[in-house]
Design a protein around this motif. Sequence first.
Motif, PDB file in Angstrom:
ATOM      1  N   GLN A 550       0.830  -1.204   0.000  1.00  0.00           N
ATOM      2  CA  GLN A 550       0.000   0.000   0.000  1.00  0.00           C
ATOM      3  C   GLN A 550       0.865   1.255   0.000  1.00  0.00           C
ATOM      4  O   GLN A 550       0.512   2.268  -0.599  1.00  0.00           O
ATOM      5  N   SER A 551       2.001   1.189   0.661  1.00  0.00           N
ATOM      6  CA  SER A 551       2.937   2.313   0.655  1.00  0.00           C
ATOM      7  C   SER A 551       3.480   2.544  -0.745  1.00  0.00           C
ATOM      8  O   SER A 551       3.551   3.693  -1.222  1.00  0.00           O
ATOM      9  N   VAL A 552       3.859   1.462  -1.434  1.00  0.00           N
ATOM     10  CA  VAL A 552       4.377   1.569  -2.801  1.00  0.00           C
ATOM     11  C   VAL A 552       3.297   2.114  -3.731  1.00  0.00           C
ATOM     12  O   VAL A 552       3.547   3.005  -4.550  1.00  0.00           O
ATOM     13  N   PHE A 553       2.089   1.593  -3.601  1.00  0.00           N
ATOM     14  CA  PHE A 553       0.986   2.058  -4.451  1.00  0.00           C
ATOM     15  C   PHE A 553       0.772   3.550  -4.279  1.00  0.00           C
ATOM     16  O   PHE A 553       0.658   4.302  -5.258  1.00  0.00           O
ATOM     17  N   SER A 554       0.682   4.000  -3.037  1.00  0.00           N
ATOM     18  CA  SER A 554       0.351   5.403  -2.798  1.00  0.00           C
ATOM     19  C   SER A 554       1.483   6.336  -3.208  1.00  0.00           C
ATOM     20  O   SER A 554       1.239   7.500  -3.537  1.00  0.00           O
ATOM     21  N   GLU A 555       2.709   5.841  -3.200  1.00  0.00           N
ATOM     22  CA  GLU A 555       3.820   6.682  -3.630  1.00  0.00           C
ATOM     23  C   GLU A 555       3.896   6.753  -5.153  1.00  0.00           C
ATOM     24  O   GLU A 555       4.010   7.834  -5.723  1.00  0.00           O
ATOM     25  N   ASP A 556       3.814   5.603  -5.812  1.00  0.00           N
ATOM     26  CA  ASP A 556       3.921   5.603  -7.267  1.00  0.00           C
ATOM     27  C   ASP A 556       2.622   6.066  -7.914  1.00  0.00           C
ATOM     28  O   ASP A 556       2.620   6.660  -8.984  1.00  0.00           O
ATOM     29  N   LEU A 557       1.492   5.771  -7.287  1.00  0.00           N
ATOM     30  CA  LEU A 557       0.177   6.365  -7.572  1.00  0.00           C
ATOM     31  C   LEU A 557      -0.317   6.121  -9.000  1.00  0.00           C
ATOM     32  O   LEU A 557      -0.444   7.054  -9.782  1.00  0.00           O
ATOM     33  N   PRO A 558      -0.657   4.890  -9.353  1.00  0.00           N
ATOM     34  CA  PRO A 558      -1.290   4.651 -10.651  1.00  0.00           C
ATOM     35  C   PRO A 558      -2.715   5.187 -10.720  1.00  0.00           C
ATOM     36  O   PRO A 558      -3.281   5.334 -11.805  1.00  0.00           O
TER      37      PRO A 558
END
Length: 596
Positions: A550-558
């Motif tokens: 979830q941290s990776v998702f929110s940082e890279d933000l597709p």
Amino acid sequence: MMKKNWLFVLALVLTFGIVLAACSEGSSGDQPNESEAEGSDEGEDEAASGEPQMGGTLTGAMDTAPAGVFNPIFYEEAYEDNILSFTHESLLSQNKQLEFEPNLAKEWEINEDQTEITLTLEEGVTWHDGEPFTAEDVVYTYKAISSPGYVEAGGIRTDYVVRLQGYEAFNSGETDEFEGVVAEDDHTVTFKFAEPNVTILKDVSFPIIPEHIFGDVPIAEIPEHPATLNAGEVIGTGPFKFTEMLDREQYVLEKNADYWKSEPYLDKIVWRIVEQSVMLGLLENGEIDFIADPNGVPAADYESVAGVEHIELIEQTDFGYQLMGFKVNHRSDADVEAGKLEPENWEANEDMGEQKIRQAMAYAIDRQAIVDNLLYGHGSVINAPIAQQFWAYDKNAVTQYTYDPEKAKSLLDEAGYVDTNDDGFRETPDGEEWVVNLNYPTGNKLREDSAPILQKFLEDVGIKIELRQPKEMTAYVEELTNDNTDWDLYLLGWSLGSGDPDPSGLWGADAAYNYSRWNNEQSETLMQEAMQAPEAFDQAYRKEKYSEWQSVFSEDLPALLLYAQNKIYGFNKRLQGVDPMPYSFINDPEKWWVTE
């Protein structure tokens, strides 16, 4: 907090709302006649004492017509699921704690290393056409989803089969032998997995379709088969049969009197397709009986509906979210034509592929203001694309993206997108005009109203937005899927699966529903690790991996998750037996009954 420009934005909403309403399709179908409950004095005594009584017609409303694919292995939209939830069933169901329970399978046994599960099926279950339900139907369903050409034909349910033993060899055409699911006898079926399977119960809980209907049909022809498309020919084991439809206007379900659990109380359930603008009026005057999934009662109308004596409201946290997606990559023309999803062939979308641009847009949008003013507080801002009801949801692991237009401007500056000609809008790093298109479908008024608000927020930080004419959902999804076009931003909502929090079905690089065409190596690794045995049999381990994901998702933000709108179900109090699940209004509809 209310912003100074909010009234201006709402004025835009009203202007656009009138235009969009004029472009939306209404319902001109005949109104269904409600049947009176069977019985005379005895029936009246039953109603008075609160005991269920037989008979009656129930009418529900949807704001968008189903696309027309009434087959569990090929449908895509929640509107079609509103039909299929009454007609088809799975081996297992879930309770309100999301624990798996018996359904078409009455019991099961899992081997020690979690590679096999043997299920004992209920006996005496029949399909709507009277044919017996057997283990061969289970084998056929999973074999069809595993077949070569399934994805090319439009299938998107491979997550249920990719872990089966021999899947790759069978799917690639290397062998005609399907090893993954075996019928031991008419009422015993064994699923075999290539490795210990963390989601074994979820994987065996897919709705079953009849082998005697589709067994001789080539996989490529199933989406166009009459038993997929036509009322009266769609066959399931569920409590209601799909018997009639006036396409895009009315869909009729009639009781399955031979339903294996118990005969349904209701005679009919009718879905009418009506615009949101008139839906509540129909509920109040009794022309429809319930408004449920996927959009429910609009939050703006909660107070007025709550004041209507004969209407009951149920509000619960949505099992999903609305998003503004970024087209990070596009599929190649060749892959679209071939029906393939090959991440290595994707072509980067130059502007949306820049992480700072995506993050800047997130900071530019006041999502709390949208929740407060469009949802009237009936919702929440979330940043993690996992249902809040799941143990894996971690609101503290993510970048929060609070409303910060100055930070948005700073990120855009850092990315080289600056206003070079003082026209109020930024140019690309090459000095070219920069126009970002925003695409969205009709049907959901709240989403339609959000579009011009998002445009205003983004233009306030210098991003020129082309707000495109909305498209009807079926055409929209087709273009969203065949995305070898110039799309930049898209609006969409997801009703999430309740079986497991694994997000790979939406956000894996090779997932059909990954409309952003997001391909992040760290994301792929974490999703794989969260499913990898034996560590993943420890829920604490999986929770840690999903927190990292979830941290990776929110940082890279597709995609920017805009909000999770509370589900507000409204129904006439004459409807009894309603007991929604966390993820659906439709639960044990054979137990629904009406008092008059």
